[in-house]
Scaffold this motif. Structure first.
Motif, short mmCIF file in Angstrom:
data_model
loop_
_atom_site.label_atom_id
_atom_site.label_comp_id
_atom_site.label_asym_id
_atom_site.label_seq_id
_atom_site.Cartn_x
_atom_site.Cartn_y
_atom_site.Cartn_z
N LYS A 1 0.83 -1.21 0.00
CA LYS A 1 0.00 0.00 0.00
C LYS A 1 0.87 1.26 0.00
O LYS A 1 0.59 2.22 -0.72
CB LYS A 1 -0.92 -0.01 1.22
N SER A 2 1.94 1.24 0.79
CA SER A 2 2.86 2.38 0.81
C SER A 2 3.51 2.57 -0.55
O SER A 2 3.68 3.71 -1.03
CB SER A 2 3.93 2.17 1.87
N SER A 3 3.86 1.47 -1.20
CA SER A 3 4.45 1.55 -2.54
C SER A 3 3.46 2.15 -3.53
O SER A 3 3.80 3.05 -4.30
CB SER A 3 4.88 0.16 -3.00
N ASN A 4 2.23 1.66 -3.48
CA ASN A 4 1.21 2.16 -4.42
C ASN A 4 0.91 3.64 -4.18
O ASN A 4 0.74 4.41 -5.14
CB ASN A 4 -0.08 1.34 -4.26
N GLU A 5 0.86 4.04 -2.91
CA GLU A 5 0.59 5.44 -2.60
C GLU A 5 1.72 6.35 -3.08
O GLU A 5 1.49 7.45 -3.56
CB GLU A 5 0.36 5.60 -1.10
N PHE A 6 2.94 5.85 -2.93
CA PHE A 6 4.09 6.63 -3.41
C PHE A 6 4.02 6.82 -4.92
O PHE A 6 4.17 7.94 -5.43
CB PHE A 6 5.39 5.93 -3.02
N LEU A 7 3.77 5.75 -5.65
CA LEU A 7 3.71 5.86 -7.11
C LEU A 7 2.55 6.75 -7.53
O LEU A 7 2.69 7.56 -8.47
CB LEU A 7 3.57 4.47 -7.74
N ALA A 8 1.43 6.63 -6.86
CA ALA A 8 0.28 7.47 -7.20
C ALA A 8 0.59 8.95 -6.97
O ALA A 8 0.13 9.82 -7.72
CB ALA A 8 -0.94 7.05 -6.38
N SER A 9 1.39 9.24 -5.94
CA SER A 9 1.71 10.64 -5.63
C SER A 9 2.59 11.27 -6.69
O SER A 9 2.67 12.50 -6.80
CB SER A 9 2.39 10.73 -4.26
N LEU A 10 3.27 10.44 -7.50
CA LEU A 10 4.15 10.97 -8.54
C LEU A 10 3.40 11.38 -9.79
O LEU A 10 3.92 12.13 -10.61
CB LEU A 10 5.22 9.93 -8.91
N GLY A 11 2.17 10.91 -9.93
CA GLY A 11 1.42 11.19 -11.14
C GLY A 11 1.98 10.41 -12.32
O GLY A 11 2.59 9.35 -12.16
N GLU A 12 1.81 10.95 -13.52
CA GLU A 12 2.32 10.28 -14.71
C GLU A 12 3.84 10.32 -14.72
O GLU A 12 4.45 11.39 -14.57
CB GLU A 12 1.77 10.96 -15.97
N ILE A 13 4.46 9.17 -14.88
CA ILE A 13 5.91 9.08 -14.81
C ILE A 13 6.47 8.96 -16.23
O ILE A 13 6.21 7.98 -16.93
CB ILE A 13 6.34 7.85 -13.98
N PRO A 14 7.26 9.94 -16.69
CA PRO A 14 7.83 9.85 -18.04
C PRO A 14 8.89 8.77 -18.13
O PRO A 14 9.55 8.44 -17.13
CB PRO A 14 8.43 11.23 -18.26
N THR A 15 9.06 8.21 -19.29
CA THR A 15 10.09 7.18 -19.50
C THR A 15 11.37 7.76 -20.05
O THR A 15 12.36 7.05 -20.20
CB THR A 15 9.57 6.09 -20.46
#
Length: 604
Positions: free
Chosen positions: A430-444
Motif C-alpha cells: 500500500k505504501s508503494s502504491n501510494e508513493f507511485l500514485a503521488s508521482l502522477g504520470e511518470i515519463p520514461t
C-alpha cells in the motif's frame, strides 16, 4: 550559545516543516553553528573500519561516530544524482525532476528549494567543492542553487583525477594534484576565509571517490596492494582484486582528507562550533565486503541503498550516540536546519523527518515509518521496464518482486517470508502504491531542453549532446565522453536540444582535438534561422590521458580524456526559444572534421 540553541531545538521539534521556492523566515544571523557536509561517492556501508572491516583503516571518519552519533540503518538512493537531490531538498528524488545520472536526467528542477538556499538566506557563507551532479547549465548550476562559491565538476563522473579540467564558479580551470586532495584544499581555504570574516559557513564537500576511474596516489595504493585481505563479499568469486584494492586505497585517501579538515577545525578552535555530517551516496561500486547485505550500487536491495551516516557536534550531540530507527538522506535537510536553529515556512510537505530530538538524546516514541527506494521506468529493447519500488520499514523490506524479508532475522535477504505475513505485505505494498500514485504520470525519458543564457557562460558538454549518422561517443558512459568519428558521412551531425532564455549575441567556443592531417575542415553552427561558419585551422592532437594512472586493467564504459584546445568560431545571434543547436560539416578534406568535448556559448 549551546543553551540558547537547545531551547530553539525544543521549539523546532514541534514544528511541521514544509517546502517552498521562497523562504519566509530564517533564524537570526547570530550565534549560528557552522556546518560541514562530507559526501563520499560510491562508498558502501562496509567501507569503514568503524563497521568491522579489517581490510582498511578509517580512523578519522570513525572518530565522527565515536565523538558524535551514527545512524544504524541509513538509506539513500541506488545511484549518485538521486541521493544528492534528496539530501538537497528533503524530498524523494522522483519529485524533484531527477530521474537518472546523465544526459540531463540528473537535473534538479529550478523551483526546488535547496539546503544551500536555506542557509544562505539565514546569513551563512555557502561553498561547495566537488562533484555536484544535479545540473550544469544555469539555473541548475550550483552557483544558482544557493552556493556562492563552487569548485569541482558538475557531471556524474570525471575521466581523470590528476590536475583535471574543472569548473570554478562556472569558468573552466585546471586542478592541482590529486583531485580529492585539491577539493579538500579548497574547502579548507573557504573555511579559513569565513573564519577570518567571522561569518558562519555551510561547507559542502562531495568527494569524487571511490567512484571510478580507479585512480589513487602511490602513497595510498602502496599501503594496500599487498595487504592481507581477511574480509570478503558473501560471494567472494565476484570480487575483482585490482578494483577492490584500489577502492580500499581511495577510501583511506578520503579518511586522510577528513583528518586534514578536522585538524584544521581544531586549529581554528571551531570543533565545538561546527556540525559535521558524513555519509555516502549509494552502496559500493564493486563486489566487496559489505556486512553480508544483498546487492551493491545500482540495486534497491539493502546493500545498494544502506550507507554510513555519521554526525558530530562536540559538546551538543552526546558522544557514542547510536540512532536505531531507520533514517535516510531525505532527513538531512530538516535535521541539520533544526540543529542549527534555522526555521522556515515551506509550501508543501517534504518527505524527510527532523531527527534532531534523537541526536540530542530526547526520548521519542518509535513511529511506524517506511522509507522508499525507487527506480524510474525505462525503455529497454522496445519495452517499458519499471517503475521498481522497494519499501523498508523498521523490521521488514518488501522488494520490487514482492518478496518480503525480515531484516532483523535475515539481514542478507535470503528467505522470503511473504506467505507467512500477508498483512505486512499488504501494508508495505500500500505504501508503494501510494508513493507511485503521488508521482502522477511518470515519463520514461527526459525531454527537457538545456538552458542557454542563464549566465554569461553556458557550457554544453558532449554528455548533453546527441550524435547522428556515423558520429560516435568516445565511450558508452556519456558523463565525461567526447564526440569522435565525425567523418562527414551522410547524416553526420551533432545536436543539443536547447532553450535560449534571452535574445542575445553569443560567442561560440568549441573545445576540440584534430590531427594535423585533418586540419582544414569547415563546419556550420546553426540555431533556428541563425548560422555561423567556422574552419579548423590549427591541429591539436594530444594523447589520451588516464590509462597510466588506472589501477585496474579495464575501464568498462568510461572514457579517457584529452587536453582539449578552445577554438573561437565567432559570434552568432540566438533568439529566445527552444530548438536544436547543430554542428554540421561543410567540407572534410581529411578523414575527420574534429573531435568535440564541449561548446561554450558566451553571452556578449
Amino acid at each position: 550559545m549551546r543553551l540558547c540553541l537547545k531551547t530553539v531545538l525544543l521549539v523546532l521539534g514541534m514544528l511541521t516543516v514544509f517546502i517552498s521556492p521562497a523562504i519566509l523566515w530564517a533564524a537570526p544571523q547570530e550565534n549560528l553553528p557552522n556546518v560541514v557536509i562530507l559526501l563520499a561517492d560510491d562508498q558502501g556501508w562496509g567501507d569503514l573500519s568503524l563497521h568491522g572491516n579489517t581490510n582498511l583503516s578509517t580512523p578519522h571518519i570513525d572518530s565522527l561516530a565515536n565523538e558524535g552519533a551514527q545512524f544504524d540503518h541509513f538509506f539513500v538512493c541506488p545511484v549518485c544524482a538521486p541521493t544528492r537531490a534528496e539530501f538537497m531538498t528533503g524530498r524523494y528524488y522522483a519529485r524533484t525532476g531527477v530521474r537518472g545520472v546523465s544526459t540531463g536526467e540528473e537535473r534538479m528542477n529550478p523551483n526546488e528549494l535547496t539546503i544551500a538556499d536555506v542557509f544562505q538566506t539565514a546569513g551563512y557563507a555557502t561553498g561547495a567543492f566537488g562533484k555536484w551532479h544535479n545540473g550544469t547549465q544555469f539555473p541548475y548550476h550550483p552557483n544558482a542553487r544557493g552556493f556562492e562559491e563552487y569548485f569541482g565538476f558538475t557531471a556524474g563522473h570525471w575521466g581523470h583525477y590528476f590536475s583535471p579540467l574543472l569548473d570554478h564558479n562556472n569558468q573552466l580551470t585546471l586542478g592541482e594534484g590529486y583531485l580529492t586532495d585539491d577539493l579538500t584544499n579548497h574547502a579548507i581555504d573557504f573555511i579559513s576565509t569565513q573564519y577570518a570574516a567571522d561569518k558562519p559557513f555551510l561547507c559542502y564537500l562531495p568527494f569524487n571517490i571511490p567512484h571510478s576511474p580507479m585512480q589513487v596516489p602511490d602513497k595510498f595504493y602502496d599501503q594496500v596492494k599487498n595487504r592481507e585481505l581477511k574480509m570478503h563479499h558473501r560471494d567472494p568469486e565476484k570480487e575483482e582484486e585490482l578494483h577492490l584494492r584500489a577502492a580500499l586505497a581511495m577510501c583511506e585517501n578520503i579518511d586522510f582528507n577528513v583528518g586534514r579538515l578536522l585538524a584544521h577545525l581544531d586549529q581554528l578552535n571551531l570543533a565545538e562550533d561546527t556540525i559535521i555530517v558524513y555519509f555516502s551516496d549509494n552502496g559500493p561500486n564493486g563486489w566487496r565486503w559489505n556486512g553480508d547485505m544483498k546487492g551493491k550500487k545500482g540495486t534497491i536491495d539493502e546493500g545498494g541503498v544502506r550507507v554510513p551516516c555519521l554526525i558530530r557536534w562536540k559538546g551538543t550531540i552526546p558522544a557514542g550516540t547510536v540512532i536505531k530507527p531507520i533514517a535516510g538522506a531525505i532527513d538531512l535537510l530538516p535535521t541539520i536546519t533544526s540543529l542549527a536553529g534555522i526555521s522556515f515556512d515551506l509550501k508543501y510537505p517534504i518527505d524527510g523527518k527532523n531527527l534532531a530530538p534523537l541526536l540530542l538524546g530526547e526520548k521519542e516514541d518509535e513511529v511506524n515509518r517506511k522509507i522508499i527506494s525507487y527506480h524510474p521506468p525505462r525503455e529497454r529493447r522496445g519495452k517499458i521496464v519499471g517503475p521498481l519500488v522497494s519499501v523498508r520499514s523498521q523490521q521488514y523490506r518488501l522488494d520490487s518482486q514482492g518478496q518480503l524479508f525480515d531484516m532483523f532475522q535475515d539481514p542478507g535477504q535470503r528467505n522470503d517470508v511473504a506467505s507467512a505475513h500477508p498483512d505486512i505485505v499488504n501494508e508495505l505494498q500500500k505504501s508503494s502504491n501510494e508513493f507511485l500514485a503521488s508521482l502522477g504520470e511518470i515519463p520514461t525519458s527526459d525531454t527537457r531542453p538545456f538552458s542557454v543564457g542563464g549566465a554569461k557562460i553556458t557550457q554544453l558538454p558532449a554528455r548533453d549532446g546527441v550524435a547522428h549518422g556515423e558520429v560516435q561517443r568516445s565511450a558508452g558512459a556519456p558523463n565525461c565522453s567526447y564526440f569522435t568519428h565525425w567523418t562527414g558521412a551522410e547524416g553526420d551531425k551533432i545536436t543539443w536540444h536547447v532553450d535560449v532564455l534571452d535574445d542575445a549575441e553569443y560567442e561560440v567556443q568549441i573545445h576540440y582535438a584534430c590531427r594535423a592531417k585533418d586540419v582544414g575542415a569547415s563546419f556550420e553552427v546553426r540555431f533556428q534561422d541563425s548560422h555561423l561558419q567556422g574552419k579548423v585551422t590549427e591541429p591539436n592532437d594530444p594523447p589520451l590521458v588516464g590509462k597510466e594512472q588506472d589501477r585496474t586493467n579495464d575501464r568498462g564504459s568510461e572514457s579517457y580524456v584529452k587536453d582539449w584546445k578552445p577554438m573561437t568560431v565567432g559570434t552568432i545571434h540566438l533568439e529566445k526559444g527552444a530548438g536544436q543547436l547543430t554542428l554540421k560539416e561543410l567540407n572534410v578534406p581529411g578523414d575527420e572534421v574534429m573531435e568535440v568535448r564541449l561548446i561554450q556559448l558566451i553571452k556578449q
